[in-house]
Scaffold this motif. Structure first.
Motif, PDB file in Angstrom:
ATOM      1  N   ASN A 178      -0.675  -5.763  -4.170  1.00  0.00           N
ATOM      2  CA  ASN A 178      -1.117  -7.114  -3.839  1.00  0.00           C
ATOM      3  C   ASN A 178      -1.411  -7.894  -5.123  1.00  0.00           C
ATOM      4  O   ASN A 178      -2.215  -7.468  -5.948  1.00  0.00           O
ATOM      5  CB  ASN A 178      -2.376  -7.030  -2.971  1.00  0.00           C
ATOM      6  CG  ASN A 178      -2.763  -8.380  -2.401  1.00  0.00           C
ATOM      7  OD1 ASN A 178      -2.452  -9.427  -2.958  1.00  0.00           O
ATOM      8  ND2 ASN A 178      -3.458  -8.340  -1.270  1.00  0.00           N
ATOM      9  N   THR A 237      -2.195  -0.384  -4.338  1.00  0.00           N
ATOM     10  CA  THR A 237      -1.876  -1.695  -3.786  1.00  0.00           C
ATOM     11  C   THR A 237      -1.006  -2.462  -4.767  1.00  0.00           C
ATOM     12  O   THR A 237      -1.212  -2.399  -5.984  1.00  0.00           O
ATOM     13  CB  THR A 237      -3.150  -2.504  -3.483  1.00  0.00           C
ATOM     14  OG1 THR A 237      -2.766  -3.794  -2.988  1.00  0.00           O
ATOM     15  CG2 THR A 237      -4.039  -2.676  -4.709  1.00  0.00           C
ATOM     16  N   ALA A 251      -5.049  -8.552  -6.283  1.00  0.00           N
ATOM     17  CA  ALA A 251      -5.930  -7.422  -6.613  1.00  0.00           C
ATOM     18  C   ALA A 251      -6.407  -7.581  -8.064  1.00  0.00           C
ATOM     19  O   ALA A 251      -5.840  -7.021  -9.006  1.00  0.00           O
ATOM     20  CB  ALA A 251      -5.184  -6.104  -6.426  1.00  0.00           C
ATOM     21  N   GLY A 300      -9.293   3.047  -6.545  1.00  0.00           N
ATOM     22  CA  GLY A 300     -10.003   2.059  -5.754  1.00  0.00           C
ATOM     23  C   GLY A 300     -11.512   2.259  -5.818  1.00  0.00           C
ATOM     24  O   GLY A 300     -12.004   3.373  -5.686  1.00  0.00           O
ATOM     25  N   CYS A 338       0.854  -1.189   0.000  1.00  0.00           N
ATOM     26  CA  CYS A 338       0.000   0.000   0.000  1.00  0.00           C
ATOM     27  C   CYS A 338       0.887   1.234   0.000  1.00  0.00           C
ATOM     28  O   CYS A 338       1.413   1.622   1.032  1.00  0.00           O
ATOM     29  CB  CYS A 338      -0.915  -0.013   1.219  1.00  0.00           C
ATOM     30  SG  CYS A 338      -2.092   1.357   1.264  1.00  0.00           S
ATOM     31  N   ASN A 368     -12.263  -1.806 -10.870  1.00  0.00           N
ATOM     32  CA  ASN A 368     -11.340  -2.100  -9.775  1.00  0.00           C
ATOM     33  C   ASN A 368     -12.158  -2.117  -8.482  1.00  0.00           C
ATOM     34  O   ASN A 368     -12.487  -1.071  -7.929  1.00  0.00           O
ATOM     35  CB  ASN A 368     -10.233  -1.051  -9.690  1.00  0.00           C
ATOM     36  CG  ASN A 368      -9.326  -1.280  -8.487  1.00  0.00           C
ATOM     37  OD1 ASN A 368      -9.277  -2.377  -7.925  1.00  0.00           O
ATOM     38  ND2 ASN A 368      -8.610  -0.240  -8.085  1.00  0.00           N
ATOM     39  N   LYS A 369     -12.486  -3.299  -8.024  1.00  0.00           N
ATOM     40  CA  LYS A 369     -13.329  -3.429  -6.830  1.00  0.00           C
ATOM     41  C   LYS A 369     -12.509  -3.478  -5.546  1.00  0.00           C
ATOM     42  O   LYS A 369     -13.050  -3.698  -4.460  1.00  0.00           O
ATOM     43  CB  LYS A 369     -14.200  -4.677  -6.959  1.00  0.00           C
ATOM     44  CG  LYS A 369     -15.176  -4.586  -8.134  1.00  0.00           C
ATOM     45  CD  LYS A 369     -16.111  -5.784  -8.210  1.00  0.00           C
ATOM     46  CE  LYS A 369     -17.105  -5.630  -9.357  1.00  0.00           C
ATOM     47  NZ  LYS A 369     -18.039  -6.779  -9.434  1.00  0.00           N
ATOM     48  N   ASN A 370     -11.209  -3.261  -5.695  1.00  0.00           N
ATOM     49  CA  ASN A 370     -10.348  -3.220  -4.521  1.00  0.00           C
ATOM     50  C   ASN A 370     -10.449  -1.854  -3.836  1.00  0.00           C
ATOM     51  O   ASN A 370     -10.841  -0.856  -4.454  1.00  0.00           O
ATOM     52  CB  ASN A 370      -8.891  -3.481  -4.931  1.00  0.00           C
ATOM     53  CG  ASN A 370      -8.736  -4.836  -5.606  1.00  0.00           C
ATOM     54  OD1 ASN A 370      -8.721  -5.865  -4.941  1.00  0.00           O
ATOM     55  ND2 ASN A 370      -8.627  -4.821  -6.930  1.00  0.00           N
ATOM     56  N   LYS A 371     -10.050  -1.803  -2.583  1.00  0.00           N
ATOM     57  CA  LYS A 371     -10.132  -0.574  -1.818  1.00  0.00           C
ATOM     58  C   LYS A 371      -9.151   0.468  -2.339  1.00  0.00           C
ATOM     59  O   LYS A 371      -9.454   1.672  -2.380  1.00  0.00           O
ATOM     60  CB  LYS A 371      -9.846  -0.859  -0.338  1.00  0.00           C
ATOM     61  CG  LYS A 371      -9.893   0.370   0.549  1.00  0.00           C
ATOM     62  CD  LYS A 371      -9.599  -0.011   2.004  1.00  0.00           C
ATOM     63  CE  LYS A 371      -9.603   1.225   2.896  1.00  0.00           C
ATOM     64  NZ  LYS A 371      -9.302   0.876   4.305  1.00  0.00           N
TER      65      LYS A 371
END
Length: 490
Positions: A35, A33, A38, A103, A24, A67-70
């Motif tokens: 990750n 991110t 993701a 995000g 992050c 992009n459904k990630n935070k």
């Protein structure tokens, strides 16, 4: 021992904090991110293009990437072949890197395709994928298009020749068949016209379609959205601030001996326009043909001579058939079925004059409609707009026809109306108006109402069925055959 465990615990916590810090990263006010889990989501898993003419680019299509990630991500987007191109934020290419998606947000990616000639008469499938590389993970959306080689016609004037159905023809400019020259178009040929183009005829046009393989005239957009959209082609010019619309197939005064047999003419401005011709011979014969989806008119004729039979004219913005400035017209077993609801004009109009300023010129007018159907969304689908003259003739007749006219219409004059059925009382009952299937339902009032004399002149209907095997011929272009599967021709 306990000190050793404490050290390991501290190291483990440090590694977790470092990993968290690496996964992050804050940049330009956004947290990104790294990750590898993701993943992105897409509005479709396969983007399909309708048939694309080779060397001619397609319209752009779009996919939505979520992009459904935070936190925000960066992704690299690419396609492998040189046929497809991607567009993001106005930048077009085959490979676009470091595309940012915030995000919980999404972006649009536009895709187009330009296919090189494939040296094939049949469509060739072109496959590829859009690849998304995000934090080390790889996802893709499939791409599919059919490439069709074409005859690209860029000429503006042609001499005598024959076009065959090996590949479609794309007419890029309005094309003139010169005086004394003949264009012959063989069965199964497809002609596609760019916007603001027409086929212009000073010589002769011979269209030789068949029941199974009609000749098709239409625009150059093959997407489903354009399937029944009027006004896609047809020459429009402007003279002194006034727009003038030529026919999609436009016959000039010098043209003669034209034949259109088994054709589909659709999605234009004026399907067929036949201009003045004082010769007594038939200028144009239209047989076994569908004229549909015209923004102005299906057949527009002035001071000429035409014969029409086994023909369907439908879905026209103003008039299905407009016969003006006199002439000689014969329509047999024709179906005029105009169910456009936005117009305030009748489907069929007759006129015997022309006006220029304060001057009016009158013409002889003769029209015959027999064993035909004239109906649509209006209660009155026919009007005769005429001016009287002692020295000129204005004659028209409807014999064994079903017509949309108000109930109080006087049809007692047997010189004009003979065995006429008012559609307001006896509906034609077509199989499916919305799908342009104007074959007759089993309860149609048009069944067995035709005159045998005309049935014998044209013994087979649009579908090739016999008109004279049963009691009497049906009205319109189609003979009702009980228990026969009903299909819609192109």
């Amino acid at each position: 021992m306990s000190k050793h465990i404490s050290r390991l615990f501290i190291i483990l916590i440090g590694l977790l904090l470092l990993a968290a810090a690496q996964s992050c990263i804050e940049e330009d006010g956004n947290k990104f991110t790294n990750n590898p889990n993701a993943y992105l989501a897409f509005s479709t898993d396969t983007l399909k293009f309708d048939t694309v003419f080779t060397s001619i680019g397609s319209a752009s299509k779009q996919i939505i990437v979520y992009n459904k990630n935070k936190n925000a991500v960066r992704t690299n987007v690419s396609v492998q072949s040189n046929f497809y191109h991607i567009i993001v934020d106005g930048t077009k290419g085959n490979s676009l890197n470091n595309i940012v998606i915030r995000g919980g947000d999404s972006i649009y990616i536009f895709v187009d395709v330009t296919i090189d000639p494939q040296n094939s008469n049949s469509p060739v499938v072109i496959l590829d994928s859009i690849t998304f590389a995000t934090n080390g993970n790889c996802q893709s959306v499939k791409l599919m298009a059919y490439g069709q080689d074409i005859h690209m016609i860029t000429d503006t004037v042609i001499k005598t020749q024959t076009w065959k159905a090996d590949k479609p023809y794309l007419i890029c400019n309005s094309l003139l068949i010169d005086s004394l020259e003949t264009l012959t178009i063989e069965e199964g040929t497809h002609l596609h016209f760019r916007p603001n183009t027409s086929l212009l005829v000073k010589g002769t046009l011979k269209v030789n379609g068949t029941n199974e393989n009609p000749v098709v005239f239409e625009g150059d957009r093959l997407e489903e959205y354009y399937k029944n959209k009027p006004g896609q082609w047809g020459k429009v010019s402007e003279v002194e601030g006034t727009k003038q619309y030529l026919g999609n197939i436009n016959f000039f005064t010098s043209s003669s001996n034209n034949e259109i047999n088994y054709a589909v003419i659709r999605n234009g401005v004026k399907g067929v326009q036949i201009n003045s011709n004082s010769d007594s011979t038939t200028t144009l014969k239209i047989a076994n043909t569908i004229i549909e989806n015209m923004s102005i008119a299906g057949i527009y004729a002035q001071s000429t001579n035409i014969l029409v039979y086994n023909t369907i004219v439908t879905n026209c913005g103003y008039y299905a058939v407009f016969l003006t400035m006199g002439g000689n017209y014969e329509f047999f077993h024709t179906t005029i079925a105009n169910y456009t609801t936005t117009r305030n004009t009748p489907s069929l109009v007759f006129s015997n004059y022309s006006t220029s300023g304060s001057n009016t010129k009158l013409f002889n007018f003769n029209a015959t409609f027999a064993n035909s159907i004239i109906c649509g969304s209006r209660s009155a689908e026919f009007i005769a707009d005429m001016q009287s003259s002692d020295s000129l003739n204005f004659n028209y007749s409807f014999e064994n026809c079903l017509i949309n006219l108000p109930r109080n219409t006087n049809i007692s004059d047997t010189n004009t109306f003979r065995n006429v059925i008012l559609a307001i009382d006896s509906l034609p009952r077509f199989v499916d108006v919305e799908k342009h299937n104007f074959r007759l339902d089993t309860l149609s009032a048009a069944k067995d109402k035709g005159k045998l004399q005309y049935g014998k002149l044209f013994p087979t209907d649009f579908d090739g069925n016999s008109r004279i095997d049963d009691k009497l011929p049906d009205l319109g272009a189609f003979e009702r055959i009980e228990n026969q599967p009903i299909t819609k021709k192109p």
